[in-house]
Motif scaffolding. Structure first.
Motif, mmCIF file in Angstrom:
data_model
loop_
_atom_site.group_PDB
_atom_site.id
_atom_site.type_symbol
_atom_site.label_atom_id
_atom_site.label_comp_id
_atom_site.label_asym_id
_atom_site.label_seq_id
_atom_site.Cartn_x
_atom_site.Cartn_y
_atom_site.Cartn_z
ATOM 1 N N THR A 196 0.832 -1.198 0.000
ATOM 2 C CA THR A 196 0.000 0.000 0.000
ATOM 3 C C THR A 196 0.868 1.249 0.000
ATOM 4 O O THR A 196 0.645 2.175 -0.799
ATOM 5 C CB THR A 196 -0.955 -0.001 1.214
ATOM 6 N N VAL A 197 1.874 1.289 0.855
ATOM 7 C CA VAL A 197 2.783 2.436 0.903
ATOM 8 C C VAL A 197 3.487 2.602 -0.446
ATOM 9 O O VAL A 197 3.563 3.708 -0.991
ATOM 10 C CB VAL A 197 3.810 2.286 2.051
ATOM 11 N N TRP A 198 3.986 1.503 -0.985
ATOM 12 C CA TRP A 198 4.671 1.555 -2.273
ATOM 13 C C TRP A 198 3.750 2.117 -3.361
ATOM 14 O O TRP A 198 4.149 2.943 -4.174
ATOM 15 C CB TRP A 198 5.178 0.163 -2.644
ATOM 16 N N ASN A 199 2.478 1.687 -3.356
ATOM 17 C CA ASN A 199 1.511 2.181 -4.341
ATOM 18 C C ASN A 199 1.228 3.668 -4.166
ATOM 19 O O ASN A 199 1.103 4.392 -5.150
ATOM 20 C CB ASN A 199 0.206 1.371 -4.275
ATOM 21 N N VAL A 200 1.114 4.138 -2.938
ATOM 22 C CA VAL A 200 0.904 5.567 -2.710
ATOM 23 C C VAL A 200 2.090 6.351 -3.267
ATOM 24 O O VAL A 200 1.919 7.337 -3.991
ATOM 25 C CB VAL A 200 0.701 5.887 -1.210
ATOM 26 N N LEU A 201 3.291 5.915 -2.931
ATOM 27 C CA LEU A 201 4.482 6.640 -3.361
ATOM 28 C C LEU A 201 4.639 6.638 -4.882
ATOM 29 O O LEU A 201 4.919 7.682 -5.484
ATOM 30 C CB LEU A 201 5.733 6.060 -2.696
ATOM 31 N N THR A 202 4.459 5.496 -5.509
ATOM 32 C CA THR A 202 4.641 5.440 -6.966
ATOM 33 C C THR A 202 3.538 6.205 -7.694
ATOM 34 O O THR A 202 3.794 6.853 -8.714
ATOM 35 C CB THR A 202 4.736 3.993 -7.492
#
Length: 181
Positions: free
Chosen positions: A167-173
């Motif tokens: 989830t964090v990775w998706n927000v950042l990307t």
């Protein structure tokens, strides 16, 4: 692509912060299932305080209403796993930090969903909504959708921790794709 280590999210967060510094933007977050991991992705980067103002973790559904101002009736009827809840969480987070920085210079992020291990009612583990609110006055510089708030549904797989990290990775990307230029 999925995150393999903190190093990857650190690189993305650092690039986001560099863009924000150039455009004089700040970042805030409202987190639920990520429970502070999104804030951690920013504060792990040296110099984060120049861009990242803070994050509020509203894990409990009542906290989303009382602290962030998410519509209580929406929460009662739909629960926390809903795109409009994610959108309202970004609005609430930006409002909380409006006394620190003019809202027209704040990018607001939110996460809500089911980390698992099992489902939450009708919502399966891994169903997640992320939202990104971009400041209206700089939207012409940003690759934003037609509105200033972008909401995305994710269906992730893996362990509870892996879903939170994805989830964090998706927000950042997603944010990086919206603001790069």
């Amino acid at each position: 692509m999925t995150p393999t280590a903190h190093i990857e999210t650190d690189d993305i967060a650092e690039k986001i912060m560099q863009v924000c510094l150039r455009r004089e933007l700040s970042i805030v977050a409202a987190e639920s299932l990520t429970g502070g991991l999104l804030a951690d992705a920013f504060v792990r980067v040296p110099g984060a305080s120049r861009v990242f103002l803070g994050s509020v973790v509203t894990y409990d559904i009542r906290a989303k209403a009382s602290i962030l101002g998410v519509d209580a009736e929406l929460l009662r009827s739909e629960g926390a796993v809903h795109p409009e809840v994610a959108r309202q969480m970004t609005v609430g987070a930006a409002s909380l930090y409006a006394g620190v920085r003019d809202v027209s210079h704040i990018i607001s992020l939110s996460t809500t969903g089911v980390a698992g291990p099992g489902p939450d009612g009708v919502h399966p583990a891994g169903e997640v909504y992320i939202a990104i609110s971009l400041p209206d006055d700089s939207s012409q510089e940003l690759k934003s959708p037609s509105a200033s708030t972008y909401v995305k549904r994710l269906q992730l797989e893996g362990s509870r921790q892996h879903i939170r990290e994805l989830t964090v990775w998706n927000v950042l990307t997603t944010l990086a794709g919206l603001i790069e230029g």
